[in-house]
Design a protein around this motif. Structure first.
Motif, short mmCIF file in Angstrom:
data_model
loop_
_atom_site.label_atom_id
_atom_site.label_comp_id
_atom_site.label_asym_id
_atom_site.label_seq_id
_atom_site.Cartn_x
_atom_site.Cartn_y
_atom_site.Cartn_z
N THR A 69 -7.94 14.28 -15.26
CA THR A 69 -6.11 14.20 -14.84
C THR A 69 -6.70 13.37 -12.94
OG1 THR A 69 -5.37 15.30 -15.45
CG2 THR A 69 -4.73 14.40 -13.60
N LEU A 70 -7.79 14.29 -12.14
CA LEU A 70 -8.56 13.90 -11.00
C LEU A 70 -9.48 12.74 -10.84
CD1 LEU A 70 -9.29 15.08 -8.00
CD2 LEU A 70 -10.83 15.79 -9.10
N VAL A 71 -9.77 12.29 -12.13
CA VAL A 71 -11.08 12.01 -12.17
C VAL A 71 -10.71 10.46 -12.20
CG1 VAL A 71 -12.74 10.12 -13.65
CG2 VAL A 71 -13.02 12.86 -12.39
N TRP A 72 -9.60 10.77 -12.94
CA TRP A 72 -8.39 9.28 -13.59
C TRP A 72 -7.94 8.63 -12.05
CZ3 TRP A 72 -2.99 8.43 -11.96
CH2 TRP A 72 -3.15 6.59 -12.53
N GLY A 73 -7.47 9.39 -11.41
CA GLY A 73 -6.57 9.52 -9.68
C GLY A 73 -7.69 8.57 -8.89
N THR A 85 0.79 -1.57 -0.22
CA THR A 85 -0.18 0.07 0.04
C THR A 85 1.27 1.61 -0.03
OG1 THR A 85 -2.14 -1.25 0.73
CG2 THR A 85 -1.77 0.94 1.10
N GLY A 86 2.04 1.32 0.68
CA GLY A 86 2.59 2.34 1.12
C GLY A 86 3.67 2.84 -0.56
N ALA A 87 4.32 2.12 -1.66
CA ALA A 87 4.25 1.64 -2.73
C ALA A 87 3.62 2.41 -3.44
CB ALA A 87 5.22 0.15 -3.17
N PHE A 88 2.46 1.63 -3.54
CA PHE A 88 1.30 2.71 -4.51
C PHE A 88 1.70 3.49 -4.10
CE2 PHE A 88 -3.04 3.57 -4.82
CZ PHE A 88 -3.16 3.03 -6.02
N PHE A 89 1.04 4.46 -2.94
CA PHE A 89 0.35 5.95 -2.52
C PHE A 89 2.11 6.12 -3.22
CE2 PHE A 89 -3.03 4.40 -0.26
CZ PHE A 89 -3.46 5.10 -0.92
N LEU A 90 3.05 5.78 -3.25
CA LEU A 90 4.14 6.83 -3.27
C LEU A 90 3.86 6.77 -4.87
CD1 LEU A 90 7.59 7.79 -2.14
CD2 LEU A 90 8.12 5.82 -3.23
N LEU A 91 4.24 5.66 -5.74
CA LEU A 91 3.91 6.06 -7.60
C LEU A 91 2.96 6.44 -7.67
CD1 LEU A 91 5.51 2.06 -8.06
CD2 LEU A 91 6.86 4.09 -8.20
N PHE A 92 2.10 6.69 -6.72
CA PHE A 92 0.67 7.04 -7.01
C PHE A 92 0.73 8.40 -7.03
CE2 PHE A 92 -3.33 9.38 -5.85
CZ PHE A 92 -4.13 8.89 -7.49
N GLY A 93 1.61 8.85 -5.67
CA GLY A 93 1.69 10.62 -6.11
C GLY A 93 2.41 10.85 -6.95
N LEU A 94 3.73 10.05 -7.09
CA LEU A 94 4.93 10.50 -7.93
C LEU A 94 3.87 10.91 -9.82
CD1 LEU A 94 8.05 8.63 -7.07
CD2 LEU A 94 7.26 10.91 -6.83
N THR A 95 3.50 9.51 -9.90
CA THR A 95 2.64 9.68 -11.50
C THR A 95 1.87 11.03 -11.46
OG1 THR A 95 1.84 7.01 -11.56
CG2 THR A 95 0.53 8.50 -12.69
N MET A 96 0.63 11.08 -10.23
CA MET A 96 -0.38 12.62 -9.68
C MET A 96 0.32 13.78 -10.22
SD MET A 96 -3.34 11.51 -10.43
CE MET A 96 -4.31 12.54 -9.93
#
Length: 129
Positions: A95-99, A11-22
């Motif tokens: 971008t917001l809806v995609w996230g 979950t932490g890795a997902f949020f890190l990668l998700f945050g960088l992607t956003m």
């Protein structure tokens, strides 16, 4: 490593990668997403806001795809009163809806694949184990 600790790391890795992607996608919004005719998707809801009717005054093949954008376009025109900045606004909205969709699917699919996706589902990648 326990299963609960493993899930926390994933979950932490997902949020890190998700945050960088956003961050990257919001930075990229002013430059565009595609080389296609991007504003075409906004013309039909805009025409509906001006009073045109679907299926009688609009004959484009993608005319029925404007229903999700129509209320947002109506709200945008009511708030800003014109079309200045409309494409950029809808890029940010996309971008917001995609996230939100990415987060929804991560949390919904996480219960089916404890600890992440099974390695067999990654067999299409050239570097998969």
């Amino acid at each position: 490593m326990t299963e609960d600790r493993k899930n926390k790391y994933i979950t932490g890795a997902f949020f890190l990668l998700f945050g960088l992607t956003m961050v990257f996608l919001f930075w990229k919004c002013p430059y565009g997403y595609a080389h296609e005719d991007e504003p075409l998707a906004l013309t039909i809801p805009y025409r509906m806001c001006l009073g045109d009717c679907l299926l009688t005054q609009e004959w484009h093949l993608s005319q029925l795809s404007c229903f999700p954008l129509y209320p947002t376009m109506k709200l945008y025109l009511a708030v800003f009163g014109g079309t200045t900045g409309m494409v950029l606004h809808f890029r940010y909205l996309y971008t917001l809806v995609w996230g939100m969709a990415a987060c929804f699917f991560f949390f919904r699919l996480r219960r089916f694949f404890r600890g992440g996706a099974p390695l067999s589902s990654l067999s299409f990648l050239p570097f998969a184990p």
